[in-house]
Design an enzyme around this catalytic site. Structure first.
Site, short mmCIF file in Angstrom:
data_model
loop_
_atom_site.label_atom_id
_atom_site.label_comp_id
_atom_site.label_asym_id
_atom_site.label_seq_id
_atom_site.Cartn_x
_atom_site.Cartn_y
_atom_site.Cartn_z
CG ASP A 57 -4.01 -1.97 -0.03
OD1 ASP A 57 -3.35 -2.77 0.66
OD2 ASP A 57 -3.92 -0.74 0.07
CB SER A 88 -0.96 -0.04 1.19
OG SER A 88 -2.03 0.85 0.99
#
Length: 370
Positions: A209, A52
Site C-alpha cells: 500500500d 489504497s
C-alpha cells in the site's frame, strides 16, 4: 464558497481539473459521494489519482464512461457492504456505537465480499507460512467486473495514477496510464496494506500500500512536469483538527487522523514554497540582459520557473459523531450510506458543497500561461 455548477463557475477556474483521493479503507465511501457531487458539473476531472481505497475508487471512475461512473461506484460499495444490507439504521447513541462495532468486527472475522477474506486454516498449516491475514484474490475479479481496463489504457479522456511502495527497495512508485499499461494488479498493489493484505507481484517486483510512505498522491499531481495550470480537488478522509481524546478508543481514532492527515499539510506547505521560488526565478529572468538570458545556464534555471497557476481545494470528511478506532474498517452498509450522503446528501439536486470543503491554496499567476 459558491455552489459549484455551470452557472457559478468562475473564469479563474477555467483550467484542467484533478481529483486526488486519499487512502482510508471504509472511509472511501465518502470519496464516492464527493465524485457524485462533482458529476454533471463543469468540474469533471481529466486526471484522477489515488492511493489504497482511493486507487480503487479512482480506477472505477477512470475505467467507465461518464454516464456510468456513479453507478459503478455504487455497485462496488453495495457489493462489499452486502452482508449488513438489511441492518436498520440505528440512531445516534449507544445503539449506533454498537452497530459500528459489529460492522468492524464482522470485517475482521469474515472479510468483505468482492474485496478480502481471512486465510483458511490450511493456509496457516502449510509449510510456507502466510505473509498476511487476508487474501485479496476476490478484489481482482471485482475490478475486472466493474472497470474497463481497455478504456483506462487509452487515456485520452482521463489520466489515472495510483501509488504503491516497493517492498524490497522501500521506494515509492506511481503507476500512471500515460507511462504503462494499467492492470488490476496495479490497483490491488496500491491497497495492499500489511500485515492485513499480502504484497502484490508486478513484473517480478512486490508492492505494498502506498499509504506506508504517503497517504495522498497530491505531490505527484502538483509536481508533474511539464506543469500546467490546474484546479485540484484533494479529498481527505482523515481530519487534522479534532477534540482532545477522553478514552483509549478516541486516542486511537485521533492518532490515525493526525498521522494520515499530516501529508496533505506537508505537501501543500512544501509546494507553496517551491511555487514562490519558481515565481522568483521568472521575475529574476526578466531582469537579465538578453545575452545572459539566452545563455544555456539561464535557460536551465528558467526551466525550473513558474509557468502555471495552481488552485487546491481540500474536501475533508468531518463526521458528525465519533467514529472510533475501527472507522477505517467499519464496512457496514449503514455507515457507508451515512458517509456517502454526507458528501452528497441530496442526489436529485445541484451540489451544495459539504461543510468539509474549503480552498487551501491559490498560487499567484506567473506572468504568462501555458
Amino acid at each position: 464558497m459558491a455552489q459549484m455548477n455551470s452557472k457559478t463557475k468562475a473564469s479563474a477556474y477555467d483550467k484542467k481539473t484533478a481529483l486526488v483521493l486519499q487512502g482510508g479503507g471504509a472511509l472511501g465511501s465518502y470519496q464516492a459521494g464527493v465524485y457524485e457531487a462533482m458529476d454533471g458539473t463543469d468540474y469533471q476531472p481529466d486526471w484522477v489519482a489515488g492511493i489504497s481505497i482511493g486507487a480503487i475508487n479512482a480506477a472505477i471512475i477512470a475505467g467507465n464512461e461518464p454516464k456510468d461512473r456513479v453507478a459503478r461506484l455504487r455497485d462496488f460499495w453495495s457489493l462489499i457492504t452486502a452482508p449488513t444490507a438489511l441492518w436498520p439504521a440505528a440512531p445516534s447513541g449507544p445503539l449506533r456505537v454498537l452497530q459500528k462495532s459489529l460492522g468492524a468486527n464482522m470485517a475482521l472475522m469474515f472479510g468483505q465480499p468482492g474485496f478480502f477474506k481471512p486465510l483458511s486454516l490450511s493456509d496457516w498449516l502449510a509449510p510456507e507460512k502466510p505473509s498476511s491475514y487476508y487474501s485479496t484474490d476476490a478484489l481482482k475479479q471485482t475490478l475486472l467486473d466493474l472497470v474497463d481496463f481497455e478504456r483506462i489504457n487509452h487515456p485520452d479522456e482521463m489520466r489515472l495514477s495510483v501509488g504503491a511502495v516497493n517492498v524490497e527497495t522501500g521506494r515509492f512508485a506511481y503507476f500512471d496510464n500515460r507511462d504503462i499499461t494499467i492492470r488490476p494488479e496495479h490497483i490491488m498493489a496500491s491497497g495492499a496494506l500489511p500485515p492485513g493484505f499480502p504484497p502484490v507481484e508486478i513484473d517480478g517486483q512486490y508492492y505494498w500500500d502506498g499509504g506506508l510512505v504517503s497517504n495522498t498522491p497530491l505531490q505527484y499531481v502538483l509536481d508533474y512536469y511539464p506543469r500546467r495550470s490546474r484546479l485540484t480537488f484533494q479529498v481527505d478522509v482523515f481530519q487534522a483538527f479534532g477534540p482532545l481524546p477522553q478514552d483509549l478508543n478516541m486516542v486511537s481514532e485521533r492518532e490515525k487522523d493526525i498521522r494520515y492527515s499530516s501529508r496533505t499539510r506537508v505537501n501543500t506547505d512544501a509546494f507553496a514554497q517551491k511555487h514562490d521560488v519558481r515565481h522568483a526565478i521568472n521575475e529574476l529572468h526578466k531582469l537579465l540582459p538578453k545575452e545572459l538570458a539566452d545563455s544555456p545556464e539561464a535557460k536551465r534555471l528558467y526551466a525550473h520557473g513558474c509557468v502555471t497557476e495552481m488552485d487546491i481545494v481540500q474536501i475533508i470528511y468531518r463526521p458528525t459523531e465519533p467514529q472510533g478506532a475501527s472507522k477505517d474498517y467499519d464496512f457496514s452498509r449503514t455507515t457507508m450510506d451515512r458517509r456517502w450522503q454526507q458528501a452528497y446528501p441530496m442526489p436529485a439536486s445541484p451540489w451544495k458543497p459539504s461543510p468539509g470543503l474549503r480552498p487551501i491554496m491559490k498560487t499567484r499567476a506567473c506572468g504568462f500561461s501555458m
